[in-house]
Design an enzyme around this catalytic site. Sequence first.
Site, PDB file in Angstrom:
ATOM      1  NE  ARG A 101      -4.142  11.212  -8.984  1.00 26.19           N
ATOM      2  CZ  ARG A 101      -3.666  11.157  -7.749  1.00 26.19           C
ATOM      3  NH1 ARG A 101      -2.710  10.292  -7.446  1.00 26.19           N
ATOM      4  NH2 ARG A 101      -4.114  11.974  -6.824  1.00 26.19           N
ATOM      5  CE  LYS A 136       6.663 -15.011 -10.865  1.00 25.77           C
ATOM      6  NZ  LYS A 136       6.469 -15.883  -9.689  1.00 25.77           N
ATOM      7  CE  LYS A 168      10.471 -19.969 -14.982  1.00 25.57           C
ATOM      8  NZ  LYS A 168      11.134 -19.636 -13.701  1.00 25.57           N
ATOM      9  CD  GLU A 198      11.946 -23.541 -12.361  1.00 31.58           C
ATOM     10  OE1 GLU A 198      11.627 -22.336 -12.309  1.00 31.58           O
ATOM     11  OE2 GLU A 198      11.199 -24.421 -12.826  1.00 31.58           O
ATOM     12  CG  ASP A 219      11.126 -23.142  -8.339  1.00 34.74           C
ATOM     13  OD1 ASP A 219      11.009 -21.979  -7.911  1.00 34.74           O
ATOM     14  OD2 ASP A 219      10.209 -23.757  -8.900  1.00 34.74           O
TER      15      ASP A 219
END
Length: 291
Positions: A101, A136, A168, A198, A219
Amino acid sequence: MMFNGYNEELVQTIKGWLQEDVGSGDITTRTTIPQGHESKGIIHAKEDGVICGIPVAELVFEIVDPSLVFTPLVQEGEQITKGTVIAEVEGSTHAILTGERLALNLMQRLSGVATRTSAFVRELNGLPTRLVDTRKTTPGHRMLEKYAVRIGGGANHRFGLYDAVMIKDNHIKGAGGIRQAVGRARANIPHTMTIEVETESLEQVEEALSAGADIIMLDNMSPALMKEAVSRIKAKSPHVKTEASGNVSLETVRVIAESGVDVISVGRLTYSFASLDISLDLNARKEEQSI
């Protein structure tokens, strides 16, 4: 081997995952199959895709029982079709079923990432734009998922918060502006490290340029606005790299690339993929797998 040899971190991680699944022992196998029983397991694909994770599956079985013989029958990164026999594993039936598995779970996930990445790469065929991933990723699986992106034909963005400066929107707010953020970062990092900023508007692009950013992220801009931003950046600072990010899909990725950006980062590669369906059958003939 994919990770410059089996590194100890991966070995220990797999041992932890096995412990999560096996616990004190595989009670079903232990109570139904005699000790010493041997089998051959046939690992095969139940749908088309890009196979990834063969060496990882081999490592799982090696950790469970080093005497198992694992034989890959396709190449890592190969485009396969439904019914393709990917590998065989032979030896103790107890060991095969104990590792089955985890080995399949990892191959399925990694093949899903590689297959999705490959689909995006095909959309960029003929264009110089580079496809990269993001942070992510699934906690605990970043190294493997980023590996799968490379197998699918993509490239890796930064691995974590430690290996590049990416300023960012929240950093800009906290620092009081792009110029302040870039200035403070530049004063506190090695000269070999790059700074990415960004931006969401042409005004921010101009500010990032004047502040001395090495990479400017565009962005959630429209393709038209992105094209204008790239034009301004290349006219003023040809050495500055451009990266597109936000709402990138298979339907939009080529249009975005045609704006002239150097890089497109896509979070969907590692957070919105479908695992490839892969199975293991004991003692089955290869020709039976396509049925």
